[in-house]
Design a protein around this motif. Structure first.
Motif, mmCIF file in Angstrom:
data_model
loop_
_atom_site.group_PDB
_atom_site.id
_atom_site.type_symbol
_atom_site.label_atom_id
_atom_site.label_comp_id
_atom_site.label_asym_id
_atom_site.label_seq_id
_atom_site.Cartn_x
_atom_site.Cartn_y
_atom_site.Cartn_z
ATOM 1 N N MET A 9 0.834 -1.199 0.000
ATOM 2 C CA MET A 9 0.000 0.000 0.000
ATOM 3 C C MET A 9 0.878 1.262 0.000
ATOM 4 O O MET A 9 2.000 1.246 0.505
ATOM 5 C CB MET A 9 -0.912 0.007 1.232
ATOM 6 N N ALA A 10 0.333 2.353 -0.525
ATOM 7 C CA ALA A 10 1.073 3.631 -0.531
ATOM 8 C C ALA A 10 1.418 4.068 0.889
ATOM 9 O O ALA A 10 2.410 4.753 1.122
ATOM 10 C CB ALA A 10 0.254 4.708 -1.228
ATOM 11 N N GLN A 60 -7.783 5.804 0.375
ATOM 12 C CA GLN A 60 -8.313 6.179 -0.941
ATOM 13 C C GLN A 60 -8.711 4.960 -1.774
ATOM 14 O O GLN A 60 -8.661 4.980 -3.002
ATOM 15 C CB GLN A 60 -7.271 7.018 -1.694
ATOM 16 N N ASP A 71 -9.215 -0.104 -6.303
ATOM 17 C CA ASP A 71 -8.742 0.401 -7.607
ATOM 18 C C ASP A 71 -7.982 -0.690 -8.362
ATOM 19 O O ASP A 71 -8.146 -0.858 -9.575
ATOM 20 C CB ASP A 71 -7.824 1.622 -7.423
ATOM 21 N N GLY A 125 -7.311 2.133 -2.323
ATOM 22 C CA GLY A 125 -6.241 1.626 -3.186
ATOM 23 C C GLY A 125 -6.442 0.190 -3.627
ATOM 24 O O GLY A 125 -6.183 -0.159 -4.790
ATOM 25 N N GLN A 141 2.873 -1.436 -6.335
ATOM 26 C CA GLN A 141 2.326 -0.577 -5.286
ATOM 27 C C GLN A 141 0.888 -0.195 -5.603
ATOM 28 O O GLN A 141 0.544 0.099 -6.742
ATOM 29 C CB GLN A 141 3.172 0.686 -5.132
ATOM 30 N N ALA A 142 0.042 -0.237 -4.560
ATOM 31 C CA ALA A 142 -1.354 0.205 -4.682
ATOM 32 C C ALA A 142 -1.483 1.579 -4.050
ATOM 33 O O ALA A 142 -0.567 2.050 -3.372
ATOM 34 C CB ALA A 142 -2.271 -0.790 -3.976
ATOM 35 N N GLY A 143 -2.627 2.215 -4.230
ATOM 36 C CA GLY A 143 -2.874 3.526 -3.628
ATOM 37 C C GLY A 143 -3.028 3.419 -2.117
ATOM 38 O O GLY A 143 -2.864 2.350 -1.519
ATOM 39 N N HIS A 144 -3.344 4.531 -1.492
ATOM 40 C CA HIS A 144 -3.453 4.620 -0.033
ATOM 41 C C HIS A 144 -4.707 3.888 0.461
ATOM 42 O O HIS A 144 -5.730 3.871 -0.228
ATOM 43 C CB HIS A 144 -3.527 6.101 0.349
ATOM 44 N N CYS A 145 -4.608 3.319 1.666
ATOM 45 C CA CYS A 145 -5.772 2.609 2.220
ATOM 46 C C CYS A 145 -6.962 3.546 2.425
ATOM 47 O O CYS A 145 -8.116 3.107 2.387
ATOM 48 C CB CYS A 145 -5.425 1.896 3.530
#
Length: 271
Positions: free
Chosen positions: A232-233, A252, A257, A254, A246-250
């Motif tokens: 996560m970011a 947002q 998405d 992520g 990498q995924a976006g923020h928890c």
């Protein structure tokens, strides 16, 4: 090669900082996952009874790698249990009770157990993670199957405590970080990746067909094991370095998405 399994950590990954997720959006994505034959697995350090409470509509048809791999339940069927011997349990507890700044939860199959003597703030916090928590006078003569200990301690003592526990409990249990000021002691080799491996063997799914999401030290093995391991970011730098993606923020969505990309077969899932 198509994706056949998606596994998510919960705190700091699938859940936002308020311990919530976008249920309507996930329900839509989950319906599409089912159509495409993709299995959904919840892989968390949390207690099984806590985890199913997040998925009341589908808990009966998905799988859970709970207590960091200590207990695997698939479609409500008990699939795997790690278990400490009585002697190992006592060895660990006897040592932990010598550490003045550490609050202990012994994680059993029926309940989590913690001491009545701990302060109310800790017990309240523990209840938010343990749906079933029993307050006991001491840790002796508890009748349950135990596969994990959760420890709470000041952040400033985390690194030194991790190091000393690694040495003192070598061969019995392995300390992993599971978030701020918390350490999980897990059985050697009984981690989230092991739980996923058990499910993959059951379903005939290769590591190259798996997507995993995580943000902490207890996610390292499953982020490495899956072809598509997403940090996560909001994960610490060392976790991001381990993961291939990498995924976006928890906060947002992520994870959702990336699941959308899996379903649409967008990069990197279009190879």
């Amino acid at each position: 090669m198509s994706v056949k399994l998606i596994a998510v950590d919960m705190d700091g990954t699938f859940l936002n900082d308020n311990k919530e997720y976008n249920r309507a959006r996930f329900a839509e994505l989950y319906a599409q996952m089912k159509e495409q034959g993709i299995r959904f697995v919840v892989a968390s350090g949390n207690q099984y009874f806590q985890l199913i409470s997040f998925f009341p509509e589908i808990a009966h048809e998905i799988s859970f790698v709970a207590d960091n791999g200590g207990w695997v339940v698939s479609e409500e069927k008990d699939t795997f249990n790690g278990e400490l011997t009585k002697q190992q349990f006592n060895t660990v507890i006897d040592h932990l009770l010598t550490l003045p700044h550490v609050d202990i939860i012994a994680c059993g199959k029926r309940n989590g157990y913690t001491l009545k003597s701990y302060d109310d703030a800790f017990i309240t916090m523990a209840r938010s993670y343990y749906h079933r928590l029993e307050l006991v006078e001491n840790f002796s003569n508890l009748d349950d199957i135990f596969f994990k200990f959760a420890l709470n301690l000041p952040d400033s003592l985390l690194d030194d405590t991790m190091t000393s526990l690694s040495e003192i409990l070598d061969g019995v249990m392995v300390p992993v970080t599971s978030g701020h000021g918390s350490i999980d002691l897990i059985l050697p080799g009984i981690h989230k990746a092991n739980g996923l491996r058990i499910l993959q063997e059951k379903w005939g799914i290769d590591d190259s067909e798996v997507v995993t999401f995580g943000d902490g030290g207890n996610d390292i093995e499953m982020l490495r094991q899956a072809k598509y391991g997403f940090a996560m970011a909001n994960a610490p730098e060392k976790i991001k370095q381990i993961a291939s993606y990498q995924a976006g923020h928890c906060n947002q969505q992520g994870v959702l998405d990336v699941i959308e990309k899996v379903l649409k077969k967008e990069a990197p899932f279009n190879a």
